[in-house]
Enzyme design. Structure first.
Site, PDB file in Angstrom:
ATOM      1  N   GLY A  71       0.769  -1.243   0.000  1.00 59.04           N
ATOM      2  CA  GLY A  71       0.000   0.000   0.000  1.00 59.04           C
ATOM      3  C   GLY A  71       0.798   1.291   0.000  1.00 59.04           C
ATOM      4  O   GLY A  71       0.231   2.357   0.199  1.00 59.04           O
ATOM      5  N   SER A 123       1.951   8.248   1.860  1.00 58.82           N
ATOM      6  CA  SER A 123       1.113   7.080   2.155  1.00 58.82           C
ATOM      7  C   SER A 123       1.202   6.709   3.631  1.00 58.82           C
ATOM      8  O   SER A 123       2.291   6.745   4.232  1.00 58.82           O
ATOM      9  CB  SER A 123       1.588   5.871   1.342  1.00 58.82           C
ATOM     10  OG  SER A 123       1.360   6.074  -0.019  1.00 58.82           O
ATOM     11  N   ILE A 124       0.072   6.293   4.188  1.00 61.65           N
ATOM     12  CA  ILE A 124       0.057   5.825   5.578  1.00 61.65           C
ATOM     13  C   ILE A 124       1.000   4.618   5.702  1.00 61.65           C
ATOM     14  O   ILE A 124       1.728   4.482   6.693  1.00 61.65           O
ATOM     15  CB  ILE A 124      -1.378   5.471   6.012  1.00 61.65           C
ATOM     16  CG1 ILE A 124      -2.246   6.738   6.018  1.00 61.65           C
ATOM     17  CG2 ILE A 124      -1.372   4.820   7.396  1.00 61.65           C
ATOM     18  CD1 ILE A 124      -3.722   6.494   6.299  1.00 61.65           C
ATOM     19  N   ASP A 134      -0.925  -6.142  -7.928  1.00 66.07           N
ATOM     20  CA  ASP A 134      -2.295  -5.642  -7.999  1.00 66.07           C
ATOM     21  C   ASP A 134      -3.127  -6.695  -7.277  1.00 66.07           C
ATOM     22  O   ASP A 134      -3.170  -7.856  -7.704  1.00 66.07           O
ATOM     23  CB  ASP A 134      -2.699  -5.520  -9.485  1.00 66.07           C
ATOM     24  CG  ASP A 134      -4.149  -5.091  -9.661  1.00 66.07           C
ATOM     25  OD1 ASP A 134      -4.967  -5.318  -8.737  1.00 66.07           O
ATOM     26  OD2 ASP A 134      -4.477  -4.540 -10.725  1.00 66.07           O
ATOM     27  N   VAL A 135      -3.778  -6.316  -6.185  1.00 67.41           N
ATOM     28  CA  VAL A 135      -4.464  -7.320  -5.347  1.00 67.41           C
ATOM     29  C   VAL A 135      -5.691  -7.943  -6.003  1.00 67.41           C
ATOM     30  O   VAL A 135      -6.256  -8.885  -5.466  1.00 67.41           O
ATOM     31  CB  VAL A 135      -4.852  -6.745  -3.959  1.00 67.41           C
ATOM     32  CG1 VAL A 135      -3.624  -6.484  -3.112  1.00 67.41           C
ATOM     33  CG2 VAL A 135      -5.718  -5.506  -4.092  1.00 67.41           C
ATOM     34  N   TYR A 140     -18.233   9.433   1.498  1.00 64.03           N
ATOM     35  CA  TYR A 140     -17.409   8.228   1.702  1.00 64.03           C
ATOM     36  C   TYR A 140     -18.108   7.002   1.102  1.00 64.03           C
ATOM     37  O   TYR A 140     -17.474   6.065   0.631  1.00 64.03           O
ATOM     38  CB  TYR A 140     -17.090   8.039   3.193  1.00 64.03           C
ATOM     39  CG  TYR A 140     -15.842   7.205   3.423  1.00 64.03           C
ATOM     40  CD1 TYR A 140     -14.596   7.645   2.976  1.00 64.03           C
ATOM     41  CD2 TYR A 140     -15.903   5.983   4.075  1.00 64.03           C
ATOM     42  CE1 TYR A 140     -13.460   6.882   3.170  1.00 64.03           C
ATOM     43  CE2 TYR A 140     -14.766   5.211   4.273  1.00 64.03           C
ATOM     44  CZ  TYR A 140     -13.555   5.673   3.811  1.00 64.03           C
ATOM     45  OH  TYR A 140     -12.421   4.906   4.003  1.00 64.03           O
ATOM     46  N   LYS A 167     -15.394  -0.691   4.081  1.00 65.28           N
ATOM     47  CA  LYS A 167     -14.642  -0.682   5.350  1.00 65.28           C
ATOM     48  C   LYS A 167     -15.398  -1.466   6.431  1.00 65.28           C
ATOM     49  O   LYS A 167     -14.766  -2.079   7.299  1.00 65.28           O
ATOM     50  CB  LYS A 167     -14.382   0.757   5.815  1.00 65.28           C
ATOM     51  CG  LYS A 167     -13.401   1.542   4.950  1.00 65.28           C
ATOM     52  CD  LYS A 167     -12.029   0.926   4.867  1.00 65.28           C
ATOM     53  CE  LYS A 167     -11.009   1.879   4.254  1.00 65.28           C
ATOM     54  NZ  LYS A 167      -9.744   1.205   3.908  1.00 65.28           N
ATOM     55  N   THR A 221      -3.654  12.213   1.573  1.00 63.23           N
ATOM     56  CA  THR A 221      -2.877  11.241   0.801  1.00 63.23           C
ATOM     57  C   THR A 221      -3.487  11.167  -0.599  1.00 63.23           C
ATOM     58  O   THR A 221      -4.518  11.793  -0.856  1.00 63.23           O
ATOM     59  CB  THR A 221      -2.963   9.834   1.437  1.00 63.23           C
ATOM     60  OG1 THR A 221      -4.339   9.418   1.413  1.00 63.23           O
ATOM     61  CG2 THR A 221      -2.439   9.811   2.862  1.00 63.23           C
ATOM     62  N   LEU A 222      -2.868  10.340  -1.444  1.00 66.06           N
ATOM     63  CA  LEU A 222      -3.392  10.142  -2.797  1.00 66.06           C
ATOM     64  C   LEU A 222      -4.824   9.607  -2.746  1.00 66.06           C
ATOM     65  O   LEU A 222      -5.707  10.096  -3.452  1.00 66.06           O
ATOM     66  CB  LEU A 222      -2.486   9.125  -3.507  1.00 66.06           C
ATOM     67  CG  LEU A 222      -2.454   9.140  -5.021  1.00 66.06           C
ATOM     68  CD1 LEU A 222      -2.007  10.497  -5.546  1.00 66.06           C
ATOM     69  CD2 LEU A 222      -1.518   8.040  -5.527  1.00 66.06           C
ATOM     70  N   ALA A 223      -5.055   8.615  -1.892  1.00 65.38           N
ATOM     71  CA  ALA A 223      -6.398   8.018  -1.790  1.00 65.38           C
ATOM     72  C   ALA A 223      -7.409   9.067  -1.318  1.00 65.38           C
ATOM     73  O   ALA A 223      -8.532   9.126  -1.826  1.00 65.38           O
ATOM     74  CB  ALA A 223      -6.377   6.831  -0.829  1.00 65.38           C
TER      75      ALA A 223
HETATM   76  P1  NAD Z   1      -2.509   5.965  -0.582  1.00 62.37           P
HETATM   77  O1  NAD Z   1      -3.120   6.396  -1.870  1.00 62.37           O
HETATM   78  O2  NAD Z   1      -1.157   6.429  -0.287  1.00 62.37           O
HETATM   79  O3  NAD Z   1      -2.578   4.376  -0.428  1.00 62.37           O
HETATM   80  C1  NAD Z   1      -3.573   3.591  -1.032  1.00 62.37           C
HETATM   81  C2  NAD Z   1      -2.864   2.435  -1.670  1.00 62.37           C
HETATM   82  O4  NAD Z   1      -3.790   1.496  -2.229  1.00 62.37           O
HETATM   83  C3  NAD Z   1      -1.926   2.865  -2.808  1.00 62.37           C
HETATM   84  O5  NAD Z   1      -0.606   2.455  -2.542  1.00 62.37           O
HETATM   85  C4  NAD Z   1      -2.481   2.148  -4.016  1.00 62.37           C
HETATM   86  O6  NAD Z   1      -1.469   1.725  -4.907  1.00 62.37           O
HETATM   87  C5  NAD Z   1      -3.136   0.943  -3.341  1.00 62.37           C
HETATM   88  N1  NAD Z   1      -4.051   0.253  -4.241  1.00 62.37           N
HETATM   89  C6  NAD Z   1      -5.184   0.719  -4.823  1.00 62.37           C
HETATM   90  N2  NAD Z   1      -5.688  -0.217  -5.643  1.00 62.37           N
HETATM   91  C7  NAD Z   1      -4.860  -1.301  -5.565  1.00 62.37           C
HETATM   92  C8  NAD Z   1      -4.831  -2.582  -6.169  1.00 62.37           C
HETATM   93  N3  NAD Z   1      -5.779  -2.974  -7.043  1.00 62.37           N
HETATM   94  N4  NAD Z   1      -3.837  -3.442  -5.841  1.00 62.37           N
HETATM   95  C9  NAD Z   1      -2.869  -3.079  -4.972  1.00 62.37           C
HETATM   96  N5  NAD Z   1      -2.830  -1.883  -4.373  1.00 62.37           N
HETATM   97  C10 NAD Z   1      -3.817  -1.001  -4.679  1.00 62.37           C
HETATM   98  O7  NAD Z   1      -3.548   6.474   0.543  1.00 62.37           O
HETATM   99  P2  NAD Z   1      -3.642   6.150   2.102  1.00 62.37           P
HETATM  100  O8  NAD Z   1      -4.550   7.199   2.628  1.00 62.37           O
HETATM  101  O9  NAD Z   1      -2.291   5.980   2.681  1.00 62.37           O
HETATM  102  O10 NAD Z   1      -4.448   4.792   2.120  1.00 62.37           O
HETATM  103  C11 NAD Z   1      -4.004   3.630   2.804  1.00 62.37           C
HETATM  104  C12 NAD Z   1      -5.167   3.005   3.556  1.00 62.37           C
HETATM  105  O11 NAD Z   1      -5.535   3.863   4.634  1.00 62.37           O
HETATM  106  C13 NAD Z   1      -6.432   2.795   2.735  1.00 62.37           C
HETATM  107  O12 NAD Z   1      -7.029   1.570   3.100  1.00 62.37           O
HETATM  108  C14 NAD Z   1      -7.314   3.947   3.176  1.00 62.37           C
HETATM  109  O13 NAD Z   1      -8.679   3.672   3.007  1.00 62.37           O
HETATM  110  C15 NAD Z   1      -6.936   4.003   4.637  1.00 62.37           C
HETATM  111  N6  NAD Z   1      -7.292   5.233   5.340  1.00 62.37           N
HETATM  112  C16 NAD Z   1      -6.941   6.426   4.843  1.00 62.37           C
HETATM  113  C17 NAD Z   1      -7.312   7.584   5.528  1.00 62.37           C
HETATM  114  C18 NAD Z   1      -6.963   8.944   4.988  1.00 62.37           C
HETATM  115  O14 NAD Z   1      -7.595   9.925   5.376  1.00 62.37           O
HETATM  116  N7  NAD Z   1      -5.964   9.083   4.113  1.00 62.37           N
HETATM  117  C19 NAD Z   1      -8.026   7.495   6.738  1.00 62.37           C
HETATM  118  C20 NAD Z   1      -8.357   6.240   7.236  1.00 62.37           C
HETATM  119  C21 NAD Z   1      -7.997   5.100   6.521  1.00 62.37           C
END
Ligand code: NAD
Length: 256
Positions: free
Chosen positions: A13, A19-20, A64-65, A156, A163, A194-196
């Site tokens: 991820g 990224s987290i 890719d998951v 969301y 989730k 983040t990107l997401a």
């Molecule tokens: P991020 O965009 O940095 O990370 C998301 C990751 O998911 C990316 O590395 C992306 O490549 C990966 N991904 C997406 N589709 C994929 C696939 N088909 N196969 C493999 N990898 C895939 O953003 P983030 O915010 O660091 O997200 C990480 C996690 O934290 C996510 O589950 C997100 O829902 C969760 N989260 C984020 C926040 C926030 O506010 N940013 C809050 C709570 C939870």
């Protein structure tokens, strides 16, 4: 001795240094863990590889998951190079942009399936392959979630439903894998840029809302998620499994 000395962790991820999963990786690296990374596609490889190599990682693989063959290859490589695995970090989610802005009631069947597959089922796909490598090693699996699973957070949408499935999976996986000494937990993080997060409409107002209403009167930092992951994946969390730990400045406790 460092908290994760001698431990081997697979990180799924990381997209970039915001990224987290990267904040978690930095916390693990500082505490002595050896890390393997995966990236989703060639474009992200350009970002992930330098970060991973910068902290001495020797295993950096595409994954890719949604593709079983890529998932298989990662765990075959981990088995061959490491022989076993101590920690798995799952920080992956995806939903179509329109499903994060249109009303939830308009979610398409395809959009629903995609969000569920990438954001919820992928934990099961990874955990079932990690488990044989974690036996006799007090393995720990941690995933990332958000309180949109518990309460309605405008925009969301389908991700909140995914989730909710992810958090339920954490409990079922914790039950199944517990007898092998493997723990499974989720961190419910507050909003982070983040990107997401960029895919969620009006994300800025989520940050404002938290800073105004959360008991700590501020937003969180990614490094605070990293510290909690360290607790859950080290011996400090040795009796904790099936939990959803909120790292959100307390926002989730508020009713009004
Ligand atoms: P991020 O965009 O940095 O990370 C998301 C990751 O998911 C990316 O590395 C992306 O490549 C990966 N991904 C997406 N589709 C994929 C696939 N088909 N196969 C493999 N990898 C895939 O953003 P983030 O915010 O660091 O997200 C990480 C996690 O934290 C996510 O589950 C997100 O829902 C969760 N989260 C984020 C926040 C926030 O506010 N940013 C809050 C709570 C939870």
């Amino acid at each position: 001795m460092k908290l994760l000395e001698g431990k081997r962790a697979a990180i799924f991820g990381v997209a970039n240094d915001r990224s987290i999963a990267w904040a978690i990786s930095e916390a693990f690296h500082a505490e002595g863990a050896e890390l393997a990374f995966t990236y989703a596609g060639e474009i992200l490889e350009k970002r992930v590889r330098p970060l991973a190599e910068g902290i001495g990682s020797k295993i950096i693989l595409p994954c890719d998951v949604t593709k079983d063959e890529e998932v298989e290859k990662v765990f075959a490589t981990l088995k061959q190079k490491w022989g076993g695995l101590d920690i798995l970090v799952h920080a992956i989610a995806f939903a179509n942009k329109e499903d994060l802005s249109n009303p939830y009631a308009q979610t398409s069947r395809a959009g629903f399936h995609l969000a569920m597959d990438v954001s919820a089922y992928s934990l099961v796909a990874l955990a079932q392959r990690a488990a044989p490598l974690m036996e006799e090693r007090n393995g720990s699996i941690v995933t990332l979630t958000y309180m949109g699973s518990e309460k309605v957070i405008p925009n969301y949408n389908v991700m909140g439903v995914a989730k909710a499935a992810l958090e339920a999976s954490v409990r079922y996986l914790a039950h199944d894998l517990g007898p092998k000494g493997i723990r499974v937990n989720a961190i419910s993080a507050g909003p982070l840029r983040t990107l997401a997060a960029a895919g969620i409409s009006d994300f800025k107002s989520m940050l404002h809302h938290v800073a105004e209403r959360a008991p700590l009167k501020r937003n969180i930092g990614a490094e605070e998620v990293g510290k909690t992951a360290l607790y859950l994946c080290s011996d400090w969390g040795s009796a904790v499994t099936g939990e959803v730990v909120h790292v959100d400045a307390g926002y989730n406790i508020m009713g009004m």
